[in-house]
Design an enzyme around this catalytic site. Structure first.
Site, PDB file in Angstrom:
ATOM      1  N   TYR A  91       0.155  -8.040  -3.933  1.00  0.00           N
ATOM      2  CA  TYR A  91       0.347  -7.938  -2.689  1.00  0.00           C
ATOM      3  C   TYR A  91      -0.339  -9.015  -1.602  1.00  0.00           C
ATOM      4  O   TYR A  91       0.335  -9.426  -0.923  1.00  0.00           O
ATOM      5  CB  TYR A  91      -0.165  -6.525  -2.070  1.00  0.00           C
ATOM      6  CG  TYR A  91       0.172  -6.073  -0.828  1.00  0.00           C
ATOM      7  CD1 TYR A  91       1.280  -5.952  -0.106  1.00  0.00           C
ATOM      8  CD2 TYR A  91      -1.153  -5.870  -0.030  1.00  0.00           C
ATOM      9  CE1 TYR A  91       1.487  -5.527   1.326  1.00  0.00           C
ATOM     10  CE2 TYR A  91      -1.053  -5.752   1.278  1.00  0.00           C
ATOM     11  CZ  TYR A  91       0.310  -5.531   1.940  1.00  0.00           C
ATOM     12  OH  TYR A  91       0.400  -5.378   3.260  1.00  0.00           O
ATOM     13  N   ASP A 118      -8.953  -3.731  -4.933  1.00  0.00           N
ATOM     14  CA  ASP A 118      -9.270  -3.467  -3.681  1.00  0.00           C
ATOM     15  C   ASP A 118     -10.485  -4.151  -3.209  1.00  0.00           C
ATOM     16  O   ASP A 118     -11.626  -4.606  -3.975  1.00  0.00           O
ATOM     17  CB  ASP A 118      -9.829  -1.806  -3.534  1.00  0.00           C
ATOM     18  CG  ASP A 118      -8.759  -0.685  -3.333  1.00  0.00           C
ATOM     19  OD1 ASP A 118      -7.621  -1.167  -3.122  1.00  0.00           O
ATOM     20  OD2 ASP A 118      -8.945   0.495  -3.509  1.00  0.00           O
TER      21      ASP A 118
END
Length: 329
Positions: A155, A286
């Protein structure tokens, strides 16, 4: 300056890609409230028709159900548009790790199609959604444009690629592009359901339903949570910024820092719930901490966010109370 004071020609036409999504539908609503003409392009893969149904009766609104992976569709949507607000993308770091090929198709090729369509159609300004994920493993806080680290997810890579294509479309073809690096946007219409739901609406829905939320990691990760109205302001001001902003990308946040565990307990207090969370392992990709330096956006976009986290979370809680069907209903 309020949004209604922004000086757009009353005949301006806006194309909002991903206009049935969370941020996109809020942009559509704001533009229609300003009396402007708005076209929405969405394939409803993550956007929801119910987000835009209230606008169908407005003669200034039109909807194209189509996919940004089709260049012809993008050209059809951009024809006659003055401004493109490109929000269409697939979000979620964990999902991108599972589906990297799909993210390349939608987030990179789809954005390239929209850039090319905007160039061919003579669009005045192309404003697009990037992400704080482009900072990767760069540990310095606050995050500052030009100081990015190694990317941690597909992403993030797609958003970095979008920024580079947008920079090239300005430098090579003269298309005025402005990138907005969103930092953890939250607010009304954000989907609280599903495995990839954002943390704030997911917590609120689960707490309202009496469920036990899961926190990934130790809860000491921090984020610059940004209320959606600040993002609306940034998009509209980017449309009016001068050429010093062209080809650039900007942090769009409030400039604060909230710890996840603190947010959780503030939500339990606000909702009157006494539910302890479950903890699970950290998720791949993350970022541990996120806090934005917004001085570049202040300087070149005139961005001056009015919505603090505390003000925004209060508004979000009220919206979900009124709009979520829970087990308490």
């Amino acid at each position: 300056m309020g949004l209604k004071e922004l000086a757009f020609d009353k005949n301006s036409v806006f194309l909002v890609t991903g206009g049935a999504g969370f941020i996109g539908s809020n942009l559509v609503e704001a533009l229609l409230d300003m009396g402007l003409t708005v076209r929405c392009l969405d394939n409803l893969s993550t956007g929801r028709r119910e987000n835009i149904e209230p606008f169908f009766e407005n003669p200034a609104f039109s909807f194209i159900e189509g996919d940004i992976r089709s260049l012809d569709t993008c050209i059809e949507a951009a024809a006659g548009a003055d401004y493109v607000l490109h929000q269409a993308a697939w979000g979620s770091v964990p999902r991108s790790i599972e589906l990297p090929l799909l993210y390349e198709e939608i987030n990179i090729r789809g954005t390239l199609n929209m850039l090319e369509a905007a160039r061919q159609c003579g669009v005045k300004r192309f404003v697009y959604a990037s992400s704080s994920s482009v900072y990767g493993d760069e540990p310095t806080l606050p995050k500052c444009e030009g100081r990015e680290g190694r990317l941690l997810s597909p992403y993030a890579l797609t958003k970095r690629a979008d920024e580079e294509y947008a920079r090239l479309y300005y430098s090579l073809y003269g298309l005025p592009t402005v990138g907005l690096r969103y930092f953890n946007v939250f607010g009304r219409r954000q989907d609280p359901s599903g495995a990839y739901a954002a943390v704030i609406p997911r917590f609120i829905k689960q707490l309202l339903s009496g469920e036990t939320p899961v926190i990934y990691g130790d809860g000491r990760q921090s984020r610059d949570f940004t209320y959606v109205d600040n993002v609306i302001e940034a998009n509209l001001k980017a449309c009016l910024a001068d050429e010093g902003a062209y080809g650039e990308a900007f942090n769009i946040a409030y400039g604060g820092r909230e710890y996840l565990i603190d947010i959780y307990y503030s939500l339990t207090a606000a909702l009157g719930k006494n539910i302890e969370p479950q903890f699970a392992g950290e998720r791949k990709g993350d970022i541990k901490h996120s806090n934005a330096d917004i001085s570049k956006a202040r300087r070149l976009l005139g961005y001056d966010p009015e919505w603090s986290f505390s003000r925004g979370i209060g508004a979000a809680i009220e919206w979900y109370r009124e709009n979520l069907r829970t087990t308490e209903d």
